[in-house]
Design an enzyme around this catalytic site. Structure first.
Site, PDB file in Angstrom:
ATOM      1  N   GLY A 115       0.822  -1.199   0.000  1.00 56.70           N
ATOM      2  CA  GLY A 115       0.000   0.000   0.000  1.00 56.70           C
ATOM      3  C   GLY A 115       0.854   1.246   0.000  1.00 56.70           C
ATOM      4  N   CYS A 116       0.277   2.360   0.376  1.00 56.03           N
ATOM      5  CA  CYS A 116       0.992   3.635   0.389  1.00 56.03           C
ATOM      6  C   CYS A 116       2.301   3.501   1.156  1.00 56.03           C
ATOM      7  CB  CYS A 116       0.123   4.716   1.026  1.00 56.03           C
ATOM      8  SG  CYS A 116       0.947   6.319   1.209  1.00 56.03           S
ATOM      9  N   PHE A 117       3.404   3.872   0.515  1.00 57.94           N
ATOM     10  CA  PHE A 117       4.697   3.596   1.138  1.00 57.94           C
ATOM     11  C   PHE A 117       5.043   4.516   2.300  1.00 57.94           C
ATOM     12  CE2 PHE A 117       6.999   5.612  -2.855  1.00 57.94           C
ATOM     13  CZ  PHE A 117       6.443   6.849  -2.585  1.00 57.94           C
ATOM     14  N   TRP A 118       4.280   5.562   2.534  1.00 58.77           N
ATOM     15  CA  TRP A 118       4.554   6.428   3.686  1.00 58.77           C
ATOM     16  C   TRP A 118       4.402   5.657   4.999  1.00 58.77           C
ATOM     17  CZ3 TRP A 118       1.024  11.067   1.939  1.00 58.77           C
ATOM     18  CH2 TRP A 118       1.634  11.719   0.867  1.00 58.77           C
TER      19      TRP A 118
END
Length: 213
Positions: A53-56
């Site tokens: 998912g979102c890498f943040w």
């Protein structure tokens, strides 16, 4: 927000964006650990790539783990050389948003990191993670040797059994040899450290992976 169907399927390599020869200029310093995010890494360290998912939010999960030397976010498992964030989000590069995890195998184990991977997202959702939709949000493990591949497959089978007990569906995680890793822009690196109130779309299934590590 509406998403085109093309963003939910891999592009044909012939149709992928052409990219560029030059690498993006990225600051080589981990904002949390104060160590390099680029090789060379300490002798004896190992590395693996995870897409969840979102890498943040994904990166934060791993930099918090004992035994992890450094982490970085970037783009991999696609076609376009040296892509930008905007190009990856177009769905026309084939890349996944991934986290590079460099760890000391004497201080932690790959199985412990895989436990974090499986429990930190829903690996059954195909080309999305929660409300984040697109090829760059697919679940993936990208390995650097056969031992990593075998353990990834073993833990996938074990986690599928745990999901079956809860009637949660089939894992869609791709397990592939690591291909070129392109570092994301500096502002993406350790994003949630630099922006504590920033977006994190990670959400697990609530099912635990029973590791033996």
């Amino acid at each position: 927000m509406a998403f085109s169907f093309t963003k939910l399927q891999m592009p044909d390599p012939a149709d992928a964006l052409k990219g560029r020869e030059d690498e993006l200029i990225v600051e080589n310093r981990h904002a949390v650990k104060n160590v390099p995010i680029k090789a060379p890494f300490p002798e004896g360290s190992e590395k693996i790539l995870f897409g969840l998912g979102c890498f943040w939010g994904a990166e934060r999960k791993f930099w918090q783990q004992p035994g992890v030397y450094t982490t970085a976010v970037g783009y991999s498992a696609g076609y376009t050389p040296n892509p930008t964030y905007e190009e990856v989000c177009s769905g026309l590069t084939g890349h996944n948003e991934v986290v590079l995890v460099v760890f000391d195998p004497n201080a932690t184990s790959l199985e412990k990191l895989l436990k974090v991977f499986w429990e930190s997202h829903n690996p059954t959702q195909g080309m999305r993670q929660g409300n984040d939709r697109g090829t760059q949000y697919r679940s993936g493990i990208y390995y650097f040797n056969d031992a990593q591949r075998e353990l990834a497959e073993q833990t996938k089978t074990a986690y599928q059994s745990a999901l079956n007990e809860k009637n949660i569906g089939e894992i869609t995680t791709e397990i592939l040899p690591a291909s070129a890793f392109y570092y994301a822009e500096t502002y993406h690196q350790q994003y949630l450290h630099k922006n504590p109130g920033g977006y994190c779309g990670l959400g697990g299934t609530g099912v635990c992976y029973a590791d033996g590590a």
